[in-house]
Design a protein around this motif. Structure first.
Motif, PDB file in Angstrom:
ATOM      1  N   UNK A  33      26.653  37.952  -9.121  1.00 33.60           N
ATOM      2  CA  UNK A  33      27.411  38.293  -8.244  1.00 33.60           C
ATOM      3  C   UNK A  33      27.106  39.419  -7.533  1.00 33.60           C
ATOM      4  N   UNK A  34      26.879  40.755  -8.521  1.00 35.21           N
ATOM      5  CA  UNK A  34      26.312  41.929  -8.232  1.00 35.21           C
ATOM      6  C   UNK A  34      25.101  41.782  -7.404  1.00 35.21           C
ATOM      7  N   UNK A  35      24.380  40.686  -8.064  1.00 37.73           N
ATOM      8  CA  UNK A  35      22.987  40.878  -7.158  1.00 37.73           C
ATOM      9  C   UNK A  35      23.339  40.183  -5.571  1.00 37.73           C
ATOM     10  N   UNK A  36      24.275  39.330  -5.828  1.00 40.31           N
ATOM     11  CA  UNK A  36      24.400  38.518  -4.182  1.00 40.31           C
ATOM     12  C   UNK A  36      25.186  39.377  -3.380  1.00 40.31           C
ATOM     13  N   UNK A  37      26.208  40.284  -3.870  1.00 41.45           N
ATOM     14  CA  UNK A  37      26.898  41.416  -3.327  1.00 41.45           C
ATOM     15  C   UNK A  37      25.719  42.502  -2.673  1.00 41.45           C
ATOM     16  N   UNK A  38      24.863  42.841  -3.519  1.00 37.55           N
ATOM     17  CA  UNK A  38      23.684  43.678  -2.857  1.00 37.55           C
ATOM     18  C   UNK A  38      22.894  43.103  -1.865  1.00 37.55           C
ATOM     19  N   UNK A  39      22.625  41.776  -2.086  1.00 37.10           N
ATOM     20  CA  UNK A  39      21.810  41.249  -0.846  1.00 37.10           C
ATOM     21  C   UNK A  39      22.783  40.917   0.184  1.00 37.10           C
ATOM     22  N   UNK A  40      24.174  40.768   0.134  1.00 41.92           N
ATOM     23  CA  UNK A  40      24.993  40.585   1.269  1.00 41.92           C
ATOM     24  C   UNK A  40      24.944  42.030   2.094  1.00 41.92           C
ATOM     25  N   UNK A  41      25.332  43.156   1.221  1.00 41.94           N
ATOM     26  CA  UNK A  41      25.202  44.451   1.684  1.00 41.94           C
ATOM     27  C   UNK A  41      24.134  44.829   2.784  1.00 41.94           C
ATOM     28  N   UNK A  42      22.980  44.370   2.145  1.00 45.49           N
ATOM     29  CA  UNK A  42      21.835  44.602   3.167  1.00 45.49           C
ATOM     30  C   UNK A  42      21.587  43.543   3.953  1.00 45.49           C
ATOM     31  N   UNK A  43      22.517  42.679   4.039  1.00 49.82           N
ATOM     32  CA  UNK A  43      22.407  41.451   5.190  1.00 49.82           C
ATOM     33  C   UNK A  43      21.431  40.476   4.939  1.00 49.82           C
ATOM     34  N   UNK A  44      21.157  40.108   3.949  1.00 45.06           N
ATOM     35  CA  UNK A  44      20.059  39.251   3.798  1.00 45.06           C
ATOM     36  C   UNK A  44      20.684  37.740   4.122  1.00 45.06           C
ATOM     37  N   UNK A  45      21.979  37.570   4.034  1.00 47.24           N
ATOM     38  CA  UNK A  45      22.479  36.080   4.160  1.00 47.24           C
ATOM     39  C   UNK A  45      22.704  35.967   5.726  1.00 47.24           C
ATOM     40  N   UNK A  46      22.185  36.695   6.649  1.00 46.84           N
ATOM     41  CA  UNK A  46      22.555  36.694   7.972  1.00 46.84           C
ATOM     42  C   UNK A  46      21.869  35.492   8.557  1.00 46.84           C
TER      43      UNK A  46
END
Lengths: 300, 216
Positions: A33-46
């Motif tokens: 989840x931490x990793x996913x949050x980190x990805x989310x913060x950096x907009x990887x899931x856009x």
């Protein structure tokens, strides 16, 4: 295998294990989840970032992108590996035979070649191919892969021959076969079969090592990922990388699974023949398992 | 030949960098790999899965891809390291740890059933069994494969040379490009530097293997 470390759990221990598993699972999930949050913060899931695969920017077609990754990139990787693998196996076989020959003028050079190329980095030999031997990039990559892996294959073949019970060659000599005949018709077939799993895992290594061509400038899979990144921009590096890495993982996992499968199947079949032969010459049977499968048959 | 002699200090610099990369990554990989192996043999299912997934993923990815990740991709997802050198150490450790884990695990599995049974029968706990009985014996079995893994690590540091760390391979490429007439001696010199590290280690591995071999 590892169950030896602890008893077959009773009701209390099972509860403890379940609690432990849940806590451990939560911990791992937390990390993810931490990793996913980190990805989310950096907009990887856009969605826009991943559009490079279905609706790429700069007026490119999705099929061009895939073509570039799969046909040119992966194609070049597989081409290098496909040329290098048979050459390395063949030369490895020759070196292995050379190493176990009693004639010193054959065995010493073989040992020298094996030890020399085992101890050098593959990428250095690729560079040597490009700069010193003036090879093309593809030839240099193949050169690096072949000289390194032939040494490894030679050691695998030798290990396979050495691991065979002595009775095999003794029996062959006893029925009047020459050294060459013994090697070719008795020892090598068994050694190759025994070493098939190791051979396949070494093929995985060979395929992985073809990515070293990236460093010397061969346009393989990783290079095409990098070229696409340079073309579309750094925004798209994560999706491109994920696809590149996934391709490697899928191919290599498939090969590794194949090795495991062959190992399981082979240990049933091949052991039958060897165990029976050992019983026949009154030698030591390698284990209860082998002896029991020996009776259940298999190709001799 | 002049290019080799006159650039001896560069060779020495590259040699030291290769050595430092190897040592740091070896220690880090040993720690990480042992922890992963502990995960893989633990009674906790989720940790076993974690260990197995890590090993399967990392072992099936080329080292070059890992370097690419830690140097080009990680900064994009907010993971920044102070230098290429640190990234290189991380990539090498993460990669080598998977192999260390498998070596340690097979070492643990090679310890006789009776050993653990005896330990349990005198009342040692799981941790004590692992720490006092199984691991000391397992380490004897895993030392030769571990040395081989570290030899591979020494050679793998050359990948760092392709990613802006000035170790032996990078020095070799720089010197070879600067001295087109002396390409062969320059690269052979680099090769000899690697062999100085790898061949004695290989001999050491064989020696240790014979030394620690014991009947079970």
């Amino acid at each position: 295998m590892t169950s030896v470390l602890y008893d077959i759990p009773g009701p209390k221990a099972r509860r403890r294990e379940r609690i432990g598993s849940v806590i451990g699972g939560l911990f791992v999930l937390g990390l993810l989840a931490l990793g996913a949050w980190q990805l989310q913060q950096n907009g990887i899931f856009e969605a826009e970032r991943w559009s490079v695969f279905f609706d790429p920017p700069k007026n490119q077609e999705a099929s061009d992108v895939w073509n570039f990754i799969l046909v040119e990139g992966l194609g070049a990787t597989l081409r290098a590996a496909a040329i290098a693998a048979p050459l390395a196996v063949l030369l490895g076989l020759i070196l292995a035979v050379g190493r176990i020959t009693p004639q010193r003028w054959v065995s010493w050079p073989s040992i020298l070649v094996i030890e020399l190329f085992r101890g050098l980095p593959v990428v250095l030999m690729m560079l040597f191919g490009v700069l010193a031997l003036q090879l093309s990039f593809l030839q240099a990559v193949v050169f690096g892969l072949v000289v390194y892996n032939m040494a490894i294959f030679a050691e695998i073949f030798r290990a396979g021959i050495v691991s065979l019970p002595k009775g095999q060659s003794e029996a062959a000599y006893a029925v009047g076969l020459t050294r060459t005949q013994t090697l070719l018709s008795i020892l090598l077939p068994q050694a190759v079969r025994r070493m098939l799993p190791s051979l396949i895992s070494q093929l995985v290594v060979l395929l992985k090592d073809s990515s070293l061509g990236f460093i010397i400038g061969y346009a393989e899979l990783l290079r095409s990922v990098q070229n696409l990144r340079d073309f579309f921009g750094i925004r798209y590096v994560v999706p491109l990388f994920v696809v590149g890495a996934a391709i490697y993982i899928i191919i290599n996992l498939t090969l590794s699974r194949l090795a495991v499968y062959i190992e399981r199947r082979g240990s049933k079949k091949a052991a039958g023949g060897v165990a029976r032969a050992e019983e026949a010459v009154g030698g030591q049977v390698r284990g209860i398992d082998d002896a029991s499968t020996g009776r259940s048959g298999g190709s001799v | 030949m002049d290019a080799v002699v006159s650039n001896f200090d560069l060779y020495w610099q590259g040699f030291r960098m290769t050595l430092v990369l190897t040592l740091i990554s070896a220690v880090a990989a040993l720690v990480l790999g042992t922890l992963l192996a502990a995960c893989r043999v633990s009674p906790v299912v989720s940790l076993r899965w974690f260990g197995a997934t890590y090993v399967e993923l990392v072992r099936n990815v080329p080292l070059t891809i890992l370097f690419f990740f830690f140097i080009f991709v990680a900064p994009q997802i907010g993971i920044r390291t102070p230098s290429f050198f640190v990234s290189a150490c991380v990539a090498l450790s993460v990669y080598t740890a998977a192999f260390v884990c498998e070596a340690v695990r097979s070492g643990i599995n090679s310890v006789g059933v009776g050993q653990a049974e005896a330990a349990r029968s005198i009342g040692l706990t799981f941790t004590q069994t692992l720490q006092l009985i199984v691991l000391p014996q397992a380490f004897r079995t895993v030392v030769p494969p571990l040395i081989n893994i570290f030899i591979a690590l020494t050679k793998n540091t050359s990948v760092a040379g392709g990613f802006a760390v000035t170790e032996l391979f990078a020095i070799g490429r720089r010197l070879a490009n600067a001295n087109p007439a002396d390409v062969i001696p320059v690269l052979v010199g680099i090769g000899v530097c690697y062999l100085i590290l790898t061949i004695p280690s290989g001999i050491l591995a064989n020696w240790v293997e014979r030394k620690v071999a014991f009947a079970r």
